[in-house]
Design a protein around this motif. Structure first.
Motif, PDB file in Angstrom:
ATOM      1  N   GLU A 173      44.224  34.676  48.003  1.00  0.00           N
ATOM      2  CA  GLU A 173      45.270  34.296  47.066  1.00  0.00           C
ATOM      3  C   GLU A 173      44.731  33.656  45.788  1.00  0.00           C
ATOM      4  N   ASP A 174      43.419  33.461  45.700  1.00  0.00           N
ATOM      5  CA  ASP A 174      42.867  32.844  44.501  1.00  0.00           C
ATOM      6  C   ASP A 174      41.682  33.647  43.966  1.00  0.00           C
ATOM      7  N   GLY A 175      40.461  33.372  44.472  1.00  0.00           N
ATOM      8  CA  GLY A 175      39.266  33.937  43.856  1.00  0.00           C
ATOM      9  C   GLY A 175      38.547  34.997  44.648  1.00  0.00           C
ATOM     10  N   SER A 176      39.070  35.372  45.827  1.00  0.00           N
ATOM     11  CA  SER A 176      38.467  36.415  46.670  1.00  0.00           C
ATOM     12  C   SER A 176      37.027  36.107  47.083  1.00  0.00           C
ATOM     13  N   HIS A 177      36.694  34.813  47.197  1.00  0.00           N
ATOM     14  CA  HIS A 177      35.363  34.461  47.699  1.00  0.00           C
ATOM     15  C   HIS A 177      35.150  34.986  49.116  1.00  0.00           C
ATOM     16  N   GLY A 178      36.229  35.084  49.878  1.00  0.00           N
ATOM     17  CA  GLY A 178      36.115  35.513  51.266  1.00  0.00           C
ATOM     18  C   GLY A 178      35.581  36.926  51.400  1.00  0.00           C
ATOM     19  N   ILE A 179      36.278  37.889  50.806  1.00  0.00           N
ATOM     20  CA  ILE A 179      35.855  39.284  50.964  1.00  0.00           C
ATOM     21  C   ILE A 179      34.534  39.538  50.266  1.00  0.00           C
ATOM     22  N   LEU A 180      34.296  38.888  49.123  1.00  0.00           N
ATOM     23  CA  LEU A 180      33.034  39.087  48.422  1.00  0.00           C
ATOM     24  C   LEU A 180      31.858  38.572  49.254  1.00  0.00           C
ATOM     25  N   SER A 181      32.083  37.497  50.001  1.00  0.00           N
ATOM     26  CA  SER A 181      31.044  37.003  50.916  1.00  0.00           C
ATOM     27  C   SER A 181      30.899  37.918  52.121  1.00  0.00           C
ATOM     28  N   ALA A 182      32.023  38.435  52.609  1.00  0.00           N
ATOM     29  CA  ALA A 182      31.998  39.303  53.792  1.00  0.00           C
ATOM     30  C   ALA A 182      31.193  40.575  53.548  1.00  0.00           C
TER      31      ALA A 182
END
Length: 551
Positions: A173-182
């Motif tokens: 919902e903000d910066g997509s750090h999750g998927i980019l790290s995944a």
């Protein structure tokens, strides 16, 4: 057909009960809960290295993804399907006096019975075929569907011909750090286990496209999103001598009139058209009140794309900015002439001309003129600016442009065009290669098999219409398009950076099969039970089965 309704509903409620608003401790809490849940399954007790709790990379906050996989035993195969979905939600302030109940669907729904509700909301509440609450639609019921299938195949690996990876990511919902790290972890799993990623299935929500629309939509690929930004320099003057300068807010207003809602800036592809751009911020940069006009103004717009590259968008917006600037100058001159007649004062021709350039063009001008003294100064300036944690990426970029502008020899009025935030790439899955053709065929097969069992039309469209993490598992842009982003983002490499090469490396075709409902991100967020708890898991499962068995 899998009978999964009760279990998916149970999992949905478990997930919704954990308040996991983006950028709060709740993101950590729910990732821990999901990891604990999966760790309790017999398969993962026997294979603890098949579940990973991954902290995000290059993130100001501590938060985690949960990644788990099951290896099928039906037939030896490296073919691997990725199921993906986000664990975070938007806030709950819009629930007002009911916000303490927002994450407890049954309690919330009981309270809503005594509220004065819009007719459609009231009808859905009475129907008992909808679940209300923050995150039920966006997208914890989608995660629940994925977790159900992961558990199913962990208990029945003999039915799985290949491998199933589930990525439950944070910060969508903000910066997509999750998927980019995944992406880093997916690359590592590919190396360690020889996974061949042949398709990805996201489970974000779907909604009617217009009032009365009864279709349930599945999407191949997704819309792209840019945040084109404009730093506008005027010519300051005392308000008592208004026509001796030009207010950058005046130019900004004309720019917004030219760009917002402009159908010329809608991008059509495969018969589908994006909504036009709209302003998300318009402000001047005066720190306090004075009777001098502002030195500069700042505007940025949401901009959706289906086929245009970031480079093409910049070129189109330079043209629009030129039109706006010329219109502003024409209006200024006409009004000045009318004022001169009314006040019996002489008219003096304004010296300014339309002047528009990209940040990349301005930066190169300054490098050519000042060399290392400019580049060293800007590097130092950015590093000091990073210490101001209150600046988001958008204002950080504006301050960098503002500082660079001070080095310009010609500081007459101008518009500088740039990008100031994350680029979420567009993806089209149109059959360009074998993997896309196989995924489309699997999806068509699944819909054909499920449709007779469900009363509403299930319709496949090309572009998921909302911003989502689907954008970060494949890349349709060439290097020129990506370079237009990196070279025109003033915060690139300091405040903001994305390894687009990681996306290109994974580059797996992606579709969206997600829960159906209404009012995501709103007070009456609700999910239809029949489609979301029964059709979605079974559609997803049929795509998995057909795709893994395809030649």
């Amino acid at each position: 057909m899998l009978y999964c309704r009760d279990e998916v509903l149970f999992l949905t409620n478990q997930l919704v009960n954990i308040e996991s608003i983006v950028n709060t401790e709740g993101e950590k809490e729910i990732s821990s809960a999901i990891h604990t849940l999966l760790s309790s399954y017999p398969y993962f007790k026997e294979n603890p290295d098949h579940i990973i709790k991954q902290q995000t990379i290059n993130d100001d906050q501590e938060r985690y993804n949960v990644i788990a996989f099951v290896k099928g035993t039906k037939k030896p195969s490296n073919k691997t399907i990725v199921l993906m979905g986000h664990l975070d939600t938007v806030g709950i302030e819009d629930y007002n006096q009911l916000k303490d109940k927002a994450c407890f669907p049954e309690v919330l729904m009981e309270s809503l019975h005594s509220e004065d509700l819009p007719p459609t909301v009231h009808e859905h509440l009475q129907s008992e075929n909808y679940l209300f609450g923050r995150g039920v639609l966006d997208m914890k019921s989608g995660i629940a569907s994925h977790l159900y299938l992961l558990n199913y195949y962990s208990e029945h690996p003999e039915e799985l011909e290949g491998n199933l990876v589930v990525v439950v990511e944070c910060d969508e919902e903000d910066g997509s750090h999750g998927i980019l790290s995944a992406l880093k972890e997916l690359k590592q799993l590919r190396e360690e286990h020889n996974f061949e990623y042949i398709g990805a299935i996201n489970a974000d929500f779907v909604s009617p496209r217009f009032e009365g629309d009864e279709n349930r939509y599945i999407y191949k690929g997704t819309v792209g999103k840019l945040l084109p930004s404009f730093f506008i320099i005027g010519a300051e003057t005392h308000v008592g001598s208004a026509f001796e300068g030009i207010d950058p807010n005046f130019i900004a207003a004309e720019l917004t009139r030219q760009i917002s809602y402009n159908p010329e800036l809608c991008n059509e592809a495969f018969g589908e058209t994006t909504v036009p751009p709209v302003s998300l911020k318009q402000t001047d940069l005066k720190p306090s009140y004075t009777v001098q006009t502002a030195l500069a103004a700042y505007v940025y717009f949401n901009f959706f794309i289906h086929s245009w590259s970031p480079k093409e968008v910049l070129e189109k917006l330079k043209v629009q900015a030129e039109i706006a600037f010329n219109n502003a100058l024409t209006t200024f001159k006409n009004r000045y002439k009318a004022f001169s007649v009314a006040s019996d004062q002489p008219y003096v021709e304004a010296p300014w001309k339309s002047r528009v350039m990209t940040y990349e063009e301005m930066d190169q001008l300054l490098v050519d003129e000042h060399g290392e003294s400019y580049t060293h100064h800007m590097e130092k300036f950015k590093n000091v600016l990073l210490l101001n944690k209150e600046l988001d990426t958008r204002m950080f970029a504006a301050r960098v442009v503002e500082e660079a502008w001070k080095w310009m020899s010609d500081r007459s009025p101008a518009i500088i065009v740039f990008y100031s935030s994350l680029y979420s790439p567009r993806i089209d899955v149109s059959g360009k290669n074998t993997r896309e053709k196989n995924l489309i065929e699997a999806l068509e097969h699944a819909v054909e098999k499920i449709q007779p069992t469900y009363q509403h039309p299930i319709v496949v469209r090309n572009f998921f219409p909302y911003i989502s993490d689907m954008s970060f598992v494949a890349l349709s842009d060439d290097e020129g398009g990506i370079n237009a982003v990196s070279q025109n983002n003033p915060g690139w490499g300091t405040k903001h950076y994305v390894e687009y090469s990681d996306i290109r490396d994974i580059n797996v075709p992606v579709i969206n099969i997600g829960p159906y409902g209404f009012d995501a991100h709103k007070q009456f967020e609700r999910m239809e039970l029949d489609y979301s708890l029964e059709v979605v898991p079974n559609l997803t499962n049929l795509v998995i089965q057909f795709l893994l068995s395809s030649k």
